[in-house]
Design an enzyme around this catalytic site. Sequence first.
Site, PDB file in Angstrom:
ATOM      1  N   CYS A  53       0.832  -1.205   0.000  1.00 13.36           N
ATOM      2  CA  CYS A  53       0.000   0.000   0.000  1.00 13.36           C
ATOM      3  C   CYS A  53       0.866   1.253   0.000  1.00 13.36           C
ATOM      4  O   CYS A  53       2.043   1.222   0.346  1.00 13.36           O
ATOM      5  CB  CYS A  53      -0.896   0.037   1.244  1.00 13.36           C
ATOM      6  SG  CYS A  53      -1.932  -1.408   1.483  1.00 13.36           S
ATOM      7  N   CYS A  57      -2.907   5.026   2.661  1.00 14.21           N
ATOM      8  CA  CYS A  57      -3.990   4.049   2.486  1.00 14.21           C
ATOM      9  C   CYS A  57      -4.929   4.079   3.692  1.00 14.21           C
ATOM     10  O   CYS A  57      -4.483   4.041   4.841  1.00 14.21           O
ATOM     11  CB  CYS A  57      -3.413   2.644   2.328  1.00 14.21           C
ATOM     12  SG  CYS A  57      -4.697   1.367   2.073  1.00 14.21           S
ATOM     13  N   ARG A  60      -7.009  -0.429   7.658  1.00 15.37           N
ATOM     14  CA  ARG A  60      -6.535  -0.602   9.036  1.00 15.37           C
ATOM     15  C   ARG A  60      -5.041  -0.870   9.044  1.00 15.37           C
ATOM     16  O   ARG A  60      -4.517  -1.605   8.197  1.00 15.37           O
ATOM     17  CB  ARG A  60      -7.293  -1.768   9.685  1.00 15.37           C
ATOM     18  CG  ARG A  60      -6.929  -2.011  11.140  1.00 15.37           C
ATOM     19  CD  ARG A  60      -7.753  -3.160  11.689  1.00 15.37           C
ATOM     20  NE  ARG A  60      -7.387  -3.460  13.065  1.00 15.37           N
ATOM     21  CZ  ARG A  60      -7.931  -4.430  13.795  1.00 15.37           C
ATOM     22  NH1 ARG A  60      -8.869  -5.207  13.249  1.00 15.37           N
ATOM     23  NH2 ARG A  60      -7.554  -4.627  15.039  1.00 15.37           N
ATOM     24  N   CYS A  84      -2.537  -3.050  -3.504  1.00 16.49           N
ATOM     25  CA  CYS A  84      -3.808  -2.861  -2.809  1.00 16.49           C
ATOM     26  C   CYS A  84      -4.845  -2.298  -3.786  1.00 16.49           C
ATOM     27  O   CYS A  84      -4.581  -1.327  -4.491  1.00 16.49           O
ATOM     28  CB  CYS A  84      -3.608  -1.894  -1.635  1.00 16.49           C
ATOM     29  SG  CYS A  84      -5.122  -1.410  -0.797  1.00 16.49           S
TER      30      CYS A  84
END
Length: 358
Positions: A53, A57, A60, A84
Amino acid sequence: MTSPEALIDSTPYGAAGSGSGIDFDWAYGAFERRDRSLDGRFVGAVLTTGIYCKPSCPARRPRRENVVFYPDGQAARAAGFRACRRCLPDEVGRDRIAVERAVALLQEENAPRLEELAALVGYAPHHFQRLFKRETGLSPARYARERRAERARRALEATVNVTEAIYAAGYSAPSRFYAETGKELGMTPSAWRNGGANVEIHWDIAETSLAPMLLAATARGICRLSFNEDEADLRARFPHATLVRGGDHVAALREAAIAACDNPAEMPDLPLDVDGTAFQQAVWRELRRIPPGETRSYAEVAAAVGKPSAVRAAGSANGANNVAVLIPCHRVIRSDGTLGGYAYGLDIKRALLERESA
């Protein structure tokens, strides 16, 4: 703009994580705060999901022990990770290439307007306007104006004739030059070159809870806020200006400036008349974005303005700030957490930070 390789070179080696030379704590900190300014500089790959990512991003955050960092998506894919689908980290590379190309085009004397600029880099105008501002902090038009203003400063220092500076800086006509540089430089072009000639600066010294404060302002705004300085120091900066002590103009700014020293967490929105290169102005804008009670390292400030390898230049820009407190250069510290330097002494810097934290 700076390549991912330059980012790696600007950070410590021997860090945990990918072994790529990216400082793990620095990179993970960027992921924790979802730092959009570092998108495209590196990617984080999650061992438990096999996905990489960009720093901002919205997903979580993974545990520290499950993250490794790579300079770009290509390196992450070579290690077996996939992009991602939520943050689309590979798209950031395309965006940054477009912004880099646009920056080069805006350096030219006849810089293209937004519609032409967006077409040249392959984006719709309204989308590229937002993208460019996100990456640089400025609109393309403002960026082009600041480039011309910077050329004007250099031209005014190098020539004896303002008319020569007009064309050397890339302006099409004298009227355009005076209209634009008057806004960007704060003072008229001749006054800039001649140390404040034909400019009236009102000033005064006020007692504050930190130290005696010198406050000076042109008709446009505050041009100097400092501690433990006097008229001689102000005269050295503006040797040809007309200095007037007191007056309604500086009195209207005085109480708010004193209040800012007493409670820097509640920063007033006062008019400023400051000068600097486009890079210095970008650094000063970034300083004003740092939330009260927080600090940034010189490396973080450099990265935030899109120049992660220019750590030393960011430090110089920080030191060139003429308006203490209101442009909060006291919020910048060294990467090791120590306070670093401050023009008016570490006791004042420490007091400002303590007041903001409280």
